[in-house]
Design an enzyme around this catalytic site. Sequence first.
Site, PDB file in Angstrom:
ATOM      1  N   GLY A 153      -5.175   2.962  -4.253  1.00  0.00           N
ATOM      2  CA  GLY A 153      -5.728   4.062  -3.463  1.00  0.00           C
ATOM      3  C   GLY A 153      -6.618   3.584  -2.327  1.00  0.00           C
ATOM      4  CB  THR A 154      -9.364   1.103  -2.160  1.00  0.00           C
ATOM      5  OG1 THR A 154     -10.101   1.727  -3.218  1.00  0.00           O
ATOM      6  CG2 THR A 154     -10.323   0.569  -1.118  1.00  0.00           C
ATOM      7  CG  ASN A 194     -13.625  11.226  -6.946  1.00  0.00           C
ATOM      8  OD1 ASN A 194     -13.578  11.953  -5.947  1.00  0.00           O
ATOM      9  ND2 ASN A 194     -14.471  10.216  -7.033  1.00  0.00           N
ATOM     10  CD  GLN A 205      -9.279  11.102  -9.728  1.00  0.00           C
ATOM     11  OE1 GLN A 205      -8.799  11.476 -10.791  1.00  0.00           O
ATOM     12  NE2 GLN A 205      -9.951   9.962  -9.640  1.00  0.00           N
ATOM     13  CB  SER A 220      -4.488   5.112  -6.982  1.00  0.00           C
ATOM     14  OG  SER A 220      -4.899   4.116  -7.879  1.00  0.00           O
ATOM     15  N   GLY A 221      -1.718   3.965  -8.624  1.00  0.00           N
ATOM     16  CA  GLY A 221      -0.959   3.904  -9.868  1.00  0.00           C
ATOM     17  C   GLY A 221      -1.786   3.938 -11.142  1.00  0.00           C
ATOM     18  CG  HIS A 222      -5.955   2.356 -11.520  1.00  0.00           C
ATOM     19  ND1 HIS A 222      -7.192   2.585 -12.064  1.00  0.00           N
ATOM     20  CD2 HIS A 222      -6.126   2.419 -10.174  1.00  0.00           C
ATOM     21  CE1 HIS A 222      -8.083   2.759 -11.094  1.00  0.00           C
ATOM     22  NE2 HIS A 222      -7.459   2.662  -9.935  1.00  0.00           N
ATOM     23  CB  THR A 281       6.501 -11.489  -1.154  1.00  0.00           C
ATOM     24  OG1 THR A 281       6.765 -12.514  -0.193  1.00  0.00           O
ATOM     25  CG2 THR A 281       7.672 -11.355  -2.108  1.00  0.00           C
ATOM     26  CB  CYS A 330     -17.550   3.224  -6.297  1.00  0.00           C
ATOM     27  SG  CYS A 330     -15.798   3.452  -6.381  1.00  0.00           S
TER      28      CYS A 330
HETATM   29  N1  PLP Z   1      -9.601   8.137  -3.831  1.00  0.00           N
HETATM   30  C1  PLP Z   1     -10.034   8.821  -4.911  1.00  0.00           C
HETATM   31  C2  PLP Z   1     -10.160  10.308  -4.846  1.00  0.00           C
HETATM   32  C3  PLP Z   1     -10.338   8.157  -6.103  1.00  0.00           C
HETATM   33  O1  PLP Z   1     -10.745   8.841  -7.165  1.00  0.00           O
HETATM   34  C4  PLP Z   1     -10.197   6.744  -6.132  1.00  0.00           C
HETATM   35  C5  PLP Z   1     -10.551   5.984  -7.353  1.00  0.00           C
HETATM   36  O2  PLP Z   1     -11.125   6.486  -8.280  1.00  0.00           O
HETATM   37  C6  PLP Z   1      -9.741   6.075  -4.978  1.00  0.00           C
HETATM   38  C7  PLP Z   1      -9.455   6.802  -3.843  1.00  0.00           C
HETATM   39  C8  PLP Z   1      -9.543   4.579  -4.978  1.00  0.00           C
HETATM   40  O3  PLP Z   1      -8.369   4.241  -5.688  1.00  0.00           O
HETATM   41  P1  PLP Z   1      -8.146   2.744  -6.281  1.00  0.00           P
HETATM   42  O4  PLP Z   1      -9.015   2.653  -7.494  1.00  0.00           O
HETATM   43  O5  PLP Z   1      -6.688   2.697  -6.622  1.00  0.00           O
HETATM   44  O6  PLP Z   1      -8.506   1.799  -5.225  1.00  0.00           O
END
Ligand code: PLP
Length: 433
Positions: A91-92, A201, A229, A249-251, A287, A375
């Site tokens: 996601g980031t 989130n 989310q 974001s996959g996790h 890659t 974070c």
């Molecule tokens: N955007 C939102 C709304 C999130 O909740 C998060 C992570 O919690 C992110 C971005 C960042 O995603 P990643 O943890 O995959 O970098």
Amino acid sequence: MIRMSETETSSATAPSATAAPTDLYLDTAASEAVSRAAIEAMLPFLTEAYGNPSSVHAEGATAARALEAARASFAADLGAHPGDVVFTSGGTESDNLAIKGVALAQVRRENAAHAAAAAGDGSTSAASACANPEHAARPRRILISAVEHPAVAESAQWLHDFFGFDVVRIPVDAQAHLDLAALEREAQRGASLACVMMANNEVGTVEPVAQAVRICHGAGVPVHVDAVQAAGTIPVDFRGLDADTMAVSGHKFGAPKGLGALLVRGRTPIEPLISGGGQERGLRSGTQNVAGAVALAVALHEACETMERNSTALVASRDALVRAVLEAVPTARVTGDPVHRLPGHASFVFPGVTGEALLVDLDARGIEVSSGSACAVGRHEAPGTLLAMGLSEVEAKAAIRFSFRAPLADADIRRIAAALHSSLIALHVPGIE
Ligand code: PLP
């Protein structure tokens, strides 16, 4: 909390009838366990079919086919076309690529226009970079909702620091809904990009993204949607929404950490942030992680199927949890929209205690929750969403979030409410008996 494996536990102490109950993990908004199906699907691409998808030989072709099959499946589950998908590290990275990439494409157009003007030649190829009047002259402004994740807010700030873009924060109401009238006013003044999140989130509110896209497009402003989310939790339809870019974001839905994607419409001018061999339409060189892409697609598909089956039960157990918490702790307040919120997300403030103290005490009781975005917690900051919703710093620091992807059993709900009550008594919170 690190758990001992079954073998370690049994060799250390014999299981007894009074053994502590297993931990309840209620922090899936931070991260989710990797799905078995995803692990099994990715394994062959780590052990047998390990070729580079850009290689011409048979091994490479096998990897390329798997990558494209994963792309097609992933796109279909998000209402996107396969060509929209740019695989990233999460996601980031996806938020960074969308925001900086779209803004840098504007900088490139501006530079080209200046070069053409300096050369006194409006017919050069540089000037034709501005041929689309919609892309021609946008003010260097980035609109972001006041409740965006730091991956969005800090990317916008970076554009301010290095390229002088103005960052305009669009306010939210007391339940974290985006102020659409304010968005419209600011979009009418022109902007490079607007960033809105699909679901928050920290407080789970589902945002009016479709209206936001219509408003921004009406003013000629492209829109980036952070669906981190939302994807795998509520239905997401990228093309139906008509968003320009979307971060996933996959996790958050059962893929390993470090995997994600940015969906990008072909119409959207965007510059890469990583230069190299030109993989992923030139937008993300390097890659590709074939096994990771396979896991991402399988985990998303599984999450979407589960979503359809489980969503009614998930919402019912979320609402039952809210009722149980408010009964056990009458001073607690629900944060965010009580109805239009993520199905497995319940968030509160507990006056008289800090969320961090409460989560540590709950953790000792086997209840694993969060006091906001992972974070912000590490930096002991108040959750930014709650401040933007108008809560004071003290109130915002009293936040706790419960997030889960499977419906909670009644016994678990009772256990959570009882643990909360005991924690608040142990922490000497006034008004709790
Ligand atoms: N955007 C939102 C709304 C999130 O909740 C998060 C992570 O919690 C992110 C971005 C960042 O995603 P990643 O943890 O995959 O970098």
